[in-house]
Design a protein around this motif. Structure first.
Motif, PDB file in Angstrom:
ATOM      1  N   ILE A 150      65.792  36.844  71.171  1.00  0.00           N
ATOM      2  CA  ILE A 150      66.175  37.275  69.824  1.00  0.00           C
ATOM      3  C   ILE A 150      65.217  38.313  69.245  1.00  0.00           C
ATOM      4  O   ILE A 150      65.645  39.355  68.768  1.00  0.00           O
ATOM      5  CB  ILE A 150      66.295  36.058  68.885  1.00  0.00           C
ATOM      6  N   TRP A 151      63.919  38.015  69.271  1.00  0.00           N
ATOM      7  CA  TRP A 151      62.931  38.908  68.664  1.00  0.00           C
ATOM      8  C   TRP A 151      62.015  39.560  69.697  1.00  0.00           C
ATOM      9  O   TRP A 151      60.907  39.960  69.385  1.00  0.00           O
ATOM     10  CB  TRP A 151      62.104  38.151  67.621  1.00  0.00           C
ATOM     11  N   LYS A 152      62.481  39.703  70.928  1.00  0.00           N
ATOM     12  CA  LYS A 152      61.645  40.255  72.003  1.00  0.00           C
ATOM     13  C   LYS A 152      61.139  41.659  71.688  1.00  0.00           C
ATOM     14  O   LYS A 152      60.047  42.036  72.089  1.00  0.00           O
ATOM     15  CB  LYS A 152      62.380  40.234  73.341  1.00  0.00           C
ATOM     16  N   ASN A 153      61.925  42.460  70.962  1.00  0.00           N
ATOM     17  CA  ASN A 153      61.517  43.836  70.651  1.00  0.00           C
ATOM     18  C   ASN A 153      60.399  43.917  69.625  1.00  0.00           C
ATOM     19  O   ASN A 153      59.760  44.953  69.491  1.00  0.00           O
ATOM     20  CB  ASN A 153      62.723  44.639  70.157  1.00  0.00           C
ATOM     21  N   ARG A 154      60.155  42.850  68.914  1.00  0.00           N
ATOM     22  CA  ARG A 154      59.088  42.845  67.910  1.00  0.00           C
ATOM     23  C   ARG A 154      57.729  42.469  68.489  1.00  0.00           C
ATOM     24  O   ARG A 154      56.733  42.531  67.796  1.00  0.00           O
ATOM     25  CB  ARG A 154      59.416  41.859  66.795  1.00  0.00           C
ATOM     26  N   ILE A 155      57.725  42.041  69.731  1.00  0.00           N
ATOM     27  CA  ILE A 155      56.486  41.560  70.331  1.00  0.00           C
ATOM     28  C   ILE A 155      55.908  42.649  71.214  1.00  0.00           C
ATOM     29  O   ILE A 155      56.450  42.960  72.267  1.00  0.00           O
ATOM     30  CB  ILE A 155      56.722  40.269  71.139  1.00  0.00           C
ATOM     31  N   SER A 156      54.810  43.210  70.756  1.00  0.00           N
ATOM     32  CA  SER A 156      54.120  44.199  71.578  1.00  0.00           C
ATOM     33  C   SER A 156      52.862  43.534  72.116  1.00  0.00           C
ATOM     34  O   SER A 156      52.240  42.726  71.449  1.00  0.00           O
ATOM     35  CB  SER A 156      53.771  45.442  70.752  1.00  0.00           C
ATOM     36  N   GLY A 157      52.523  43.835  73.322  1.00  0.00           N
ATOM     37  CA  GLY A 157      51.322  43.234  73.912  1.00  0.00           C
ATOM     38  C   GLY A 157      51.488  41.758  74.204  1.00  0.00           C
ATOM     39  O   GLY A 157      50.703  40.938  73.759  1.00  0.00           O
ATOM     40  N   ARG A 158      52.519  41.432  74.952  1.00  0.00           N
ATOM     41  CA  ARG A 158      52.723  40.021  75.328  1.00  0.00           C
ATOM     42  C   ARG A 158      51.528  39.514  76.120  1.00  0.00           C
ATOM     43  O   ARG A 158      51.071  40.173  77.043  1.00  0.00           O
ATOM     44  CB  ARG A 158      53.977  39.873  76.177  1.00  0.00           C
ATOM     45  N   CYS A 159      51.082  38.339  75.735  1.00  0.00           N
ATOM     46  CA  CYS A 159      49.997  37.704  76.468  1.00  0.00           C
ATOM     47  C   CYS A 159      50.064  36.209  76.199  1.00  0.00           C
ATOM     48  O   CYS A 159      50.811  35.749  75.338  1.00  0.00           O
ATOM     49  CB  CYS A 159      48.637  38.277  76.048  1.00  0.00           C
ATOM     50  N   VAL A 160      49.304  35.451  76.939  1.00  0.00           N
ATOM     51  CA  VAL A 160      49.308  34.002  76.800  1.00  0.00           C
ATOM     52  C   VAL A 160      48.898  33.596  75.386  1.00  0.00           C
ATOM     53  O   VAL A 160      49.515  32.721  74.772  1.00  0.00           O
ATOM     54  CB  VAL A 160      48.382  33.356  77.860  1.00  0.00           C
ATOM     55  N   LYS A 216      56.286  41.885  63.325  1.00  0.00           N
ATOM     56  CA  LYS A 216      55.514  42.757  64.219  1.00  0.00           C
ATOM     57  C   LYS A 216      54.033  42.592  63.952  1.00  0.00           C
ATOM     58  O   LYS A 216      53.614  42.345  62.829  1.00  0.00           O
ATOM     59  CB  LYS A 216      55.917  44.214  64.034  1.00  0.00           C
ATOM     60  N   CYS A 217      53.251  42.749  64.996  1.00  0.00           N
ATOM     61  CA  CYS A 217      51.784  42.695  64.905  1.00  0.00           C
ATOM     62  C   CYS A 217      51.298  41.363  64.361  1.00  0.00           C
ATOM     63  O   CYS A 217      50.335  41.301  63.612  1.00  0.00           O
ATOM     64  CB  CYS A 217      51.240  43.841  64.067  1.00  0.00           C
ATOM     65  N   PHE A 218      51.966  40.273  64.731  1.00  0.00           N
ATOM     66  CA  PHE A 218      51.549  38.950  64.286  1.00  0.00           C
ATOM     67  C   PHE A 218      50.164  38.602  64.803  1.00  0.00           C
ATOM     68  O   PHE A 218      49.314  38.154  64.084  1.00  0.00           O
ATOM     69  CB  PHE A 218      52.566  37.897  64.754  1.00  0.00           C
ATOM     70  N   VAL A 219      49.959  38.803  66.083  1.00  0.00           N
ATOM     71  CA  VAL A 219      48.684  38.478  66.719  1.00  0.00           C
ATOM     72  C   VAL A 219      48.110  39.758  67.292  1.00  0.00           C
ATOM     73  O   VAL A 219      48.732  40.429  68.093  1.00  0.00           O
ATOM     74  CB  VAL A 219      48.864  37.436  67.854  1.00  0.00           C
ATOM     75  N   SER A 220      46.925  40.069  66.871  1.00  0.00           N
ATOM     76  CA  SER A 220      46.275  41.265  67.412  1.00  0.00           C
ATOM     77  C   SER A 220      45.703  40.941  68.774  1.00  0.00           C
ATOM     78  O   SER A 220      44.964  39.966  68.941  1.00  0.00           O
ATOM     79  CB  SER A 220      45.157  41.721  66.474  1.00  0.00           C
TER      80      SER A 220
END
Length: 144
Positions: free
Chosen positions: A63-73, A135-139
């Motif tokens: 659903i919100w995959k496009n809002r997540i930049s820099g996927r990480c654990v 967007k940019c939830f977690v730096s």
């Protein structure tokens, strides 16, 4: 139109989550736990968490995959923690409205639950859209 598409995807994922919740509840209450606490307390808590995880994975990967930049654990687990908290808040709101509708209208539990789900579902969508998957939830960058 994007908001409508996103909301419809949200509804579909939550229907899937309801199926996961129901299936896990059935497994736990019929095969894993016995007695009142096992069947009515432990089993629903476990099934709720399975549903939350399946809803989160649908939200994160679809659903919100496009809002997540820099996927990480770290991003995944931080967002899951916040998502879990928001799901608990929405659940408590659902329970509150379920009880209010029962007192106000005298409806049966199923109808009260459906009406309460409409309210808590909107809250859940709002929290996911504006808090968990903004967007940019977690730096992922380290500050010097």
């Amino acid at each position: 139109m994007i908001i409508l598409r996103t909301y419809l995807e949200f509804v579909v994922s939550r229907l899937f989550g309801t199926g996961v919740d129901t299936f896990v509840l059935w497994i736990c209450s019929h095969y894993l736990f016995e007695g009142y606490w096992g069947v009515y307390i432990v089993s629903p808590v476990i099934s709720f968490e399975f549903a939350v995880m399946s809803n989160f994975i649908c939200s994160y990967c679809w659903i919100w995959k496009n809002r997540i930049s820099g996927r990480c654990v770290r991003d995944f687990w931080v967002r899951f923690f916040v998502f879990n908290l928001s799901s608990i808040v929405a659940f408590l709101v659902k329970m509150l409205f379920l009880l209010i509708f029962e007192k106000m209208f005298g409806w049966g539990v199923i109808w009260c639950n459906f009406a309460a789900l409409l309210i808590s579902g909107l809250l859940n969508y709002f929290l996911a859209d504006t808090v968990v998957f903004r967007k940019c939830f977690v730096s992922t960058k380290r500050e010097a």
